[in-house]
Design an enzyme around this catalytic site. Structure first.
Site, PDB file in Angstrom:
ATOM      1  N   GLY A 161     135.156 -97.612  40.149  1.00  0.00           N
ATOM      2  CA  GLY A 161     134.092 -98.452  40.706  1.00  0.00           C
ATOM      3  C   GLY A 161     134.483 -99.917  40.707  1.00  0.00           C
ATOM      4  N   TYR A 172     126.631-104.268  37.880  1.00  0.00           N
ATOM      5  CA  TYR A 172     126.559-105.430  38.757  1.00  0.00           C
ATOM      6  C   TYR A 172     126.278-106.714  37.982  1.00  0.00           C
ATOM      7  CZ  TYR A 172     126.915-102.051  42.469  1.00  0.00           C
ATOM      8  OH  TYR A 172     127.376-101.049  43.286  1.00  0.00           O
TER       9      TYR A 172
END
Length: 177
Positions: free
Chosen positions: A109, A143
């Site tokens: 990711g 994030y």
């Protein structure tokens, strides 16, 4: 460990995109949605004709993450009119970063995210933004760790269930504000 390769997905990859898209979405969200809503979303959201249109859109791009020749994750980014929400400044939307459950925790990711930042810099975007489901704390933490802050919300529908996504953004390194 095998070296991770990030490569552009093309129209020739549509069947693989459908497979990885359905599998990663189901692994991520099936436990939190009804079976019927999941089936509807997987059928409609990852229909071959829909994916072909997305793959051919010049303002969108897909990238595969591969380990030992096997696709283990993917990224979809949008610029300009392909973004799911209009933006006031030049921006790049990360619409999707998904990694197979078996490959999470292996920096896949992160590598896809870094690819998105590179693309944003090449596009001279001022910031990168995305929507993340409010009930996905793992993704929200990812994030936040990468410098994103909340700036709004929008609705994302799975089947007949209207869900709230948190909109998050971060400046592109080196971009002029």
């Amino acid at each position: 460990m095998n070296q991770l390769i990030i490569r552009v997905a093309t129209v020739q990859d549509v069947a693989e995109l459908q497979r990885i898209g359905r599998q990663t979405f189901a692994e991520t969200f099936a436990a939190s949605n009804s079976e019927q809503n999941m089936q509807n979303y997987l059928t409609e959201g990852f229909a071959l004709d829909k994916l072909m249109v997305e793959l051919q859109n010049p303002d969108s791009a897909f990238y595969f993450a591969e380990l030992a020749g096997t696709v283990v994750g993917y990224l979809k980014v949008n610029t300009g009119p392909a973004q799911t929400e209009a933006q006031a400044a030049p921006a790049l939307e990360i619409e999707r970063i998904y990694v197979l459950r078996a490959n999470q925790g292996q920096q896949v990711g992160q590598a896809l995210y870094e690819q998105a930042l590179t693309l944003a810099a090449q596009a001279r975007a001022e910031y990168v933004w995305l929507g993340v489901w409010e009930e996905n704390p793992r993704a929200i933490r990812f994030y936040q760790k990468n410098g994103f802050v909340e700036f709004g919300q929008h609705v994302f529908t799975v089947g007949d269930d209207a869900q709230t996504d948190i909109l998050m953004k971060r400046p592109v390194p080196g971009a002029r504000p």
